[in-house]
Structures are given as structure tokens and as C-alpha cells.
Design an enzyme around this catalytic site. Structure first.
Site, PDB file in Angstrom:
ATOM      1  N   TYR A 238      -0.848  -2.007  -5.552  1.00  0.00           N
ATOM      2  CA  TYR A 238      -0.668  -2.579  -4.219  1.00  0.00           C
ATOM      3  C   TYR A 238      -1.498  -1.769  -3.243  1.00  0.00           C
ATOM      4  O   TYR A 238      -1.525  -0.533  -3.300  1.00  0.00           O
ATOM      5  CB  TYR A 238       0.808  -2.525  -3.812  1.00  0.00           C
TER       6      TYR A 238
ATOM      7  N   GLU B  12      -3.918  -6.984   3.231  1.00  0.00           N
ATOM      8  CA  GLU B  12      -3.036  -6.682   2.104  1.00  0.00           C
ATOM      9  C   GLU B  12      -3.633  -7.259   0.825  1.00  0.00           C
ATOM     10  O   GLU B  12      -4.066  -8.416   0.798  1.00  0.00           O
ATOM     11  CB  GLU B  12      -1.642  -7.266   2.343  1.00  0.00           C
TER      12      GLU B  12
END
Length: 416
Positions: free
Chosen positions: A127, A215
Site C-alpha cells: 500500500y 493512493e
């Protein structure tokens, strides 16, 4: 506060990544099943991802429903296809249906766009995100080895798995911060170098394109060690849109609330919320304080609406019209401290809006609690008193006004 930030689709974000030199897989934007099949043929990959494109996260774990019947069409808005037939099946089940995710709300979003992306060998999922940290006045970089899952879940269960770094005042990561973050993720050799290069490009992109969030979930380490952005969720600071005219071409109006589009055209900063008390305030700071005090007295704001520091009576009328036409609104809180915006202009705007709605055959039926103070407040109160509208209540303090509007909204909601 901006309108809501400018969001774009994954396929648009991937195009920006390519321009910035951030590694991504080849992919094709599609709006029909036939285009999806052509994309599969052109990519030459045995495995492809068929991805729903909406402005909400959690697509892979979402569900698709028929807009007419509400029947479940398919579980998951992102599918891995192993054949041309599967691409066709998944595309048919995605396009034209409603995708409901954790971030879309229960009403979901209609899927009008697909992204067909070539598959890759995945050794591990990570992530990575870049955000504006207002408290630190810097860009926050967050990374984790726990990619492919909700970061909120990771933060709650294993917070030690989230690694952070901040840029300095010039918008650059301090020397060695990229290496330290790569080390915290356990990256070595080719993967470490690839990650450092990608992170540098992303930080530069964040600054030059005035992003508010980038993101990537998942960021993957491929079989050859290269780091690849397998997802893209990007939003921009709306306040900087004047510097980036190219953003207008990337805006998907079908993803935005019609009322927010209308408010934006009227020069209003408006965000729809889940409550039943409409808010009409001048200044972002006062608007946030108004929402807080409404919640203090048990109410729930239905919107954020900032009419601006120099709003005219016409702007005020447009704002009130928008708020009153929200079916969720039970009562309206007008909270204005006159400065550049004089209170008599606010009062005239309220009266004009009510007259305009009556002329349209839409008379006001919802109570309006007004607290106006500051520049020309006495004249503003006189205008509202002389208008003799039974639904307008003048209250002196913000606390008393918030308490009163919460009472009225609760009473109307209960049918009393």
C-alpha cells in the site's frame, strides 16, 4: 474548504502516471462490451483485469446491482479474466449496473466506464499513499506491506505495519527518507531502487499537479522485482484548478451530484452530507463551526455551504434555493457574520429566494432560523422582520440558533 476536491477515474490516473514515468501495466479505457473485447485482443495478455470505473474505493469488494430491479448481478467490481469469454461476461455484468462499495454509500454509482488492464506476475502487494497533512504543513507519505486490503483495517489491527514520512518545507522528502521507507517495507536490490524512483516521481507529481491525495492499493512487486502501480486513486485541490485547465477535460459529470454542479456554477462551495439541517454560512471556518455546534445540540448537518466572503443577494438566493430543494432538509440554519458580506444583502437574498420559489410554484414550507451579526446587522434584521414570513425565526446567538434549528428539524422529522 473546496467544493469536494476534483476526483478522476483510475484509467485517467494511470495516464498521468505514464506521463510522470510511474510504472503501470498497459490498459484500455472502454465504454462498451465490444470495446472491452477489442481491448482484450489488443493487449495480447492471457490474463486481464476487468475493472469498474467509479469515483469510490473498495470496487473489488463491492457488488453490482441491476438499476431497474435491484437484483444482484455480480459480486465484485474488479474481475480477473482468463479468457475472451470471461471478459465479455464480466463486462456485461458491470456496464450499466450500479456498483455499491463501502465508499459509494448504499445508493451506489452507475458504472459507465471500464478499464481493461494487462495482468502481471505479482510477488507481493503493498500500500502506498500521499496525502496533505495540514497539521504538519507537509505531504505525508504512508506505506505498508499490507496491500490489497482496507488501510483502515490495517491501522486498527496492526498500526505498526504502517510506515510514514513527511516532506520538508520545499515539498521534497529529506535525504534518505526514501531508502528508509523502502527498508521498512523489506525491499532490496532492484525493488528498492524501483520504489525509490517511483516515490520521487510521485512526490514531484503531487506538488506540480496540486494533488490532495494519491493512493495506490495495491502497489505490487512484480516477478522481476520492478514496482508497479496496479491501482490509481487521485484527487486534486479544487482551489488550484485555475492553474490546471487540463482538469476540466478529465471531469466526469455523471459521477457528481447535480446539486453540487449547480452550486459550483453559482460560485458556491457546497458539499452534500447525510443530515437534515441545511446550512447556509459565509466563510469556511464559520461553516465548520456551525456544523459542530449543530451536532453539539443533537442535530445533523445536511450540507456544507459557504456563500463566500463577498456574496451578493443573488448568490444568497441561489444558495437558499439549493438548500431548500434538498428533500432531506427539514430546517435551515442561516449563520452569517457580516464583514465583506453585509447583513442587509444576506437578508435581501433570503427574501428574494422565498419570493422566487413562490413564483415558481414551490412555496417555502421549511423553517429558517437566522443568526445574523456584524456589518449592517440591524438593517438586515429589519428587512427580515418587515418581510413577515412566518417560517423565518431571528435568533441572536449562534448557540441559541443551533439549538432551535435542531429542535425544529427533529420535530418535523418526527411528524409533529
Amino acid at each position: 474548504m473546496s467544493r469536494k476536491g476534483v476526483n478522476i477515474h483510475e484509467y485517467q490516473g494511470k495516464a498521468l502516471f505514464r506521463e510522470e514515468g510511474v510504472a503501470v501495466q498497459e490498459g484500455v479505457h472502454c465504454t462498451t462490451v465490444d470495446q472491452a473485447l477489442e481491448a482484450y485482443d489488443s493487449l495480447g495478455s492471457k490474463i486481464v483485469a476487468v475493472k469498474s470505473q467509479i469515483h469510490a474505493g473498495g470496487r473489488g469488494k463491492g457488488n453490482l446491482y441491476c438499476p431497474d430491479t435491484g437484483d444482484l448481478q455480480m459480486e465484485g467490481g474488479v474481475k480477473i479474466a482468463l479468457s475472451r469469454d470471461e471478459v465479455e461476461t464480466y463486462s456485461k455484468n458491470i456496464l450499466g449496473n450500479i456498483l455499491v462499495t463501502k465508499q459509494s454509500g448504499p445508493e451506489g454509482k452507475m458504472v459507465n466506464n471500464l478499464y481493461i488492464e494487462a495482468g502481471c506476475e505479482i510477488a507481493h502487494e503493498y500500500y502506498l499513499a500521499l496525502l496533505v497533512d495540514r497539521e504538519e504543513d507537509a505531504i505525508l507519505v504512508m506505506a505498508s506491506t499490507e496491500g490489497g486490503v482496507d488501510i483502515e483495517e490495517v491501522a486498527e489491527t496492526t498500526p505498526q505495519a504502517i510506515h510514514k514520512a513527511w516532506t520538508d518545507s520545499s515539498g521534497k522528502l529529506p535525504t534518505g527518507a526514501d531508502s528508509a521507507m523502502a527498508d521498512s517495507l523489506g525491499l532490496t536490490g532492484v525493488s528498492k531502487d524501483s520504489f525509490k524512483e517511483m516515490l520521487g516521481r510521485l512526490v514531484s507529481m503531487f506538488v506540480t499537479r496540486d494533488c490532495s491525495m494519491v493512493e495506490i492499493n495495491p502497489l505490487v512487486r512484480a516477478g522481476d522485482g520492478a514496482m508497479i502501480a496496479l491501482d490509481s486513486m487521485i484527487s486534486f485541490d479544487d482551489n488550484a484548478s485555475f492553474r490546471h485547465p487540463w482538469r476540466a477535460e478529465m471531469r466526469d459529470m455523471s459521477e457528481e451530484e447535480e446539486v453540487e454542479i449547480r452550486a459550483n456554477k453559482s460560485g458556491l462551495s457546497y458539499v452534500k452530507l447525510d443530515g437534515n439541517i441545511g446550512c447556509l454560512v459565509n466563510g469556511a471556518g464559520l461553516a465548520m463551526a456551525s456544523m459542530d455546534v449543530i451536532k453539539l445540540y443533537g442535530g445533523e448537518p445536511a450540507n456544507f455551504l459557504d456563500i463566500g466572503g463577498g456574496a451578493s443577494a443573488e448568490v444568497m438566493a441561489n444558495g437558499l434555493d439549493i438548500v431548500l430543494n434538498d428533500p432531506d432538509v427539514q430546517a435551515v440554519f442561516v449563520n452569517v457574520f457580516g464583514g465583506i458580506t453585509a447583513c442587509d444583502a444576506v437578508a435581501n437574498g433570503i427574501v428574494n429566494a422565498m419570493t422566487m420559489l413562490e413564483d415558481k410554484g414551490e412555496p417555502v414550507t421549511k423553517p429558517i432560523v437566522c443568526r445574523i451579526d456584524g456589518n449592517n446587522a440591524e438593517e438586515g434584521r429589519r428587512i427580515l422582520n418587515e418581510a413577515e414570513h412566518d417560517l423565518i425565526e431571528l435568533v441572536e446567538t449562534m448557540d441559541d440558533a443551533a439549538r432551535r434549528v435542531a429542535e425544529l428539524a427533529a420535530s418535523r422529522a418526527a411528524g409533529k
